[in-house]
Enzyme design. Structure first.
Site, PDB file in Angstrom:
ATOM      1  N   GLY A   1      46.089  50.627  42.363  1.00 51.24           N
ATOM      2  CA  GLY A   1      44.643  50.673  42.535  1.00 51.24           C
ATOM      3  C   GLY A   1      43.923  51.500  41.491  1.00 51.24           C
ATOM      4  O   GLY A   1      44.207  52.685  41.331  1.00 51.24           O
TER       5      GLY A   1
ATOM      6  N   CYS B   1      47.041  41.760  51.087  1.00 50.19           N
ATOM      7  CA  CYS B   1      46.003  40.806  50.701  1.00 50.19           C
ATOM      8  C   CYS B   1      44.833  40.861  51.679  1.00 50.19           C
ATOM      9  O   CYS B   1      45.020  40.723  52.888  1.00 50.19           O
ATOM     10  CB  CYS B   1      46.567  39.392  50.656  1.00 50.19           C
ATOM     11  SG  CYS B   1      45.326  38.157  50.195  1.00 50.19           S
TER      12      CYS B   1
ATOM     13  N   GLY C   1      47.421  45.827  38.298  1.00 49.49           N
ATOM     14  CA  GLY C   1      46.995  44.465  38.581  1.00 49.49           C
ATOM     15  C   GLY C   1      45.875  44.025  37.663  1.00 49.49           C
ATOM     16  O   GLY C   1      46.098  43.557  36.552  1.00 49.49           O
ATOM     17  N   ARG C   2      44.639  44.211  38.117  1.00 49.73           N
ATOM     18  CA  ARG C   2      43.483  43.686  37.385  1.00 49.73           C
ATOM     19  C   ARG C   2      43.371  44.218  35.958  1.00 49.73           C
ATOM     20  O   ARG C   2      42.883  43.522  35.070  1.00 49.73           O
ATOM     21  CB  ARG C   2      42.202  44.000  38.166  1.00 49.73           C
ATOM     22  CG  ARG C   2      42.044  43.174  39.446  1.00 49.73           C
ATOM     23  CD  ARG C   2      40.868  43.648  40.274  1.00 49.73           C
ATOM     24  NE  ARG C   2      41.079  44.983  40.832  1.00 49.73           N
ATOM     25  CZ  ARG C   2      40.122  45.726  41.345  1.00 49.73           C
ATOM     26  NH1 ARG C   2      38.871  45.287  41.363  1.00 49.73           N
ATOM     27  NH2 ARG C   2      40.393  46.922  41.844  1.00 49.73           N
TER      28      ARG C   2
ATOM     29  N   GLN D   1      57.102  37.620  45.880  1.00 51.99           N
ATOM     30  CA  GLN D   1      56.371  38.128  47.039  1.00 51.99           C
ATOM     31  C   GLN D   1      56.156  37.001  48.043  1.00 51.99           C
ATOM     32  O   GLN D   1      55.736  35.906  47.681  1.00 51.99           O
ATOM     33  CB  GLN D   1      55.007  38.691  46.630  1.00 51.99           C
ATOM     34  CG  GLN D   1      54.302  39.355  47.804  1.00 51.99           C
ATOM     35  CD  GLN D   1      52.927  39.905  47.453  1.00 51.99           C
ATOM     36  OE1 GLN D   1      51.976  39.147  47.310  1.00 51.99           O
ATOM     37  NE2 GLN D   1      52.831  41.227  47.339  1.00 51.99           N
TER      38      GLN D   1
ATOM     39  N   MET E   1      49.494  38.806  41.625  1.00 47.64           N
ATOM     40  CA  MET E   1      48.093  38.433  41.804  1.00 47.64           C
ATOM     41  C   MET E   1      47.994  36.927  41.978  1.00 47.64           C
ATOM     42  O   MET E   1      48.475  36.163  41.132  1.00 47.64           O
ATOM     43  CB  MET E   1      47.255  38.892  40.601  1.00 47.64           C
ATOM     44  CG  MET E   1      47.160  40.396  40.449  1.00 47.64           C
ATOM     45  SD  MET E   1      46.163  40.897  39.015  1.00 47.64           S
ATOM     46  CE  MET E   1      47.340  40.577  37.676  1.00 47.64           C
ATOM     47  N   ALA E   2      47.389  36.493  43.078  1.00 48.89           N
ATOM     48  CA  ALA E   2      47.275  35.071  43.384  1.00 48.89           C
ATOM     49  C   ALA E   2      46.514  34.346  42.278  1.00 48.89           C
ATOM     50  O   ALA E   2      45.448  34.772  41.857  1.00 48.89           O
ATOM     51  CB  ALA E   2      46.566  34.879  44.721  1.00 48.89           C
TER      52      ALA E   2
END
Length: 335
Positions: A210, A109, A233-234, A79, A26-27
């Site tokens: 997701g 992205c 991720g989140r 990545q 994650m950026a």
């Protein structure tokens, strides 16, 4: 042989993971301190935030902080993002030279600033360019190369099966599918049927990504998609221990006891100290703000604390204020 839903060992090429739960790149988030926490609390692998395939910026402080180092724990996975096959190959070579044990290619992205350069999910509109990039990168390094992508550019152009087959033909060792199109960004619900379809059409490991926010959802996604692994991720923001919670549930069929206030406090304080050490005080305390927002968002009536924390200007104040917050939470629980 179809995957049996549950916690399993996973191999990606010659790289062996301790389990099939992966922390997403994650950026602005998946830096070294955060990756270490996720790995410490149950992730089988973590992946660095995206590294630009632009050699002009590789020696900047920003790029240096995004690189893996030999003291990273677990599989050192980086990545890379870009659209020029030769530059992508060079970026892969550069990172392997500096310790990367696995290269992941970003084609998922959805950010405009990335897509306008024909990178990230914009590449899904150009399968032949994807093929050239994958062939170049795979041919340039002797470590496994993986691909992270979406289900398509938009709902009228879902081509993740085609992309997955191209990836397999090019020697990609695993593919992660975020169950949304680029047009969906992060809205709506993930479309696991597309991930399931990809799994039915390729033999390389498929990683589902997701809307996996709870151990129960993780089990459901494994069972429905038959994916070989899942990527979080989140949902790991503010609870990097979600990986051990999922692992426990998949192994024992029951939820792990929630972390105590004392345990959470110690994790957050350790994270902050790591951020200060990694970035220095000026940048470290600013990055700490967003992580503390996530950590404390789960507690009722914590808005005022977050507003106060967001304006603190030195690390000692941050630590003192955070300790006071958790002390208040403890007192409230006792009363």
């Amino acid at each position: 042989m179809r995957n049996i839903a549950g916690l399993n060992l996973l191999s990606i090429g010659e790289v062996k993971l301790k389990n099939n739960l992966i922390a997403a790149p994650m950026a602005g988030i998946s830096d070294k301190p955060f990756r270490h926490l996720c790995y410490q609390y149950g992730a089988g692998m973590t992946v660095s935030e995206m590294f630009l395939a632009n050699s002009d910026v590789w020696h900047t402080d920003k790029s240096a902080l995004r690189m893996v180092s030999t003291d990273d724990i677990g599989v050192r996975a980086v990545q890379i993002v870009g659209s020029d096959p030769d530059e992508m190959a060079k970026a892969a070579e550069f990172n392997v030279k500096h310790g990367a044990e696995l290269i992941d290619i970003n084609m998922g992205c959805p950010a405009k600033k990335v897509n306008k350069k024909l990178a990230g999910s914009a590449l899904m509109q150009h399968p032949e360019l994807i093929r050239k990039i994958l062939q170049k990168v795979v041919g340039a390094v002797d470590v496994p190369v993986t691909l992270k992508t979406r289900t398509g550019w938009d709902k009228n152009h879902r081509n993740c099966i085609e992309i997955a087959q191209i990836a397999q033909d090019c020697g990609i060792k695993a593919i992660t599918i975020h169950g949304r199109t680029r047009a969906c960004l992060f809205k709506g619900e993930a479309e696991y049927e597309s991930i399931r379809a990809v799994k039915q059409h390729v033999t390389i490991p498929v990683i589902a990504n997701g809307d996996i926010c709870t151990p129960e959802q993780a089990k459901d996604v494994f069972q429905y998609t038959q994916a070989d692994a899942i990527m979080i991720g989140r949902a790991a923001q503010g609870q990097p221990w979600i990986f051990e919670e999922i692992a426990f549930y998949l192994t024992h069929g029951q939820l792990k006891k929630r972390k105590t206030i004392d345990e959470v406090e110690q994790i957050v304080l350790t994270h902050l100290d790591d951020l200060y050490q990694f970035y220095g005080e000026y940048k470290g305390l600013r990055i700490a703000r967003k992580h503390v927002n996530w950590y404390t968002n789960y507690y009722a009536d914590s808005d005022q604390f977050r507003r106060l924390f967001s304006v603190l200007s030195n690390t000692s104040e941050q630590v003192k204020t955070l300790k006071a917050f958790f002390s208040q939470i403890r007192n409230n629980q006792k009363s």
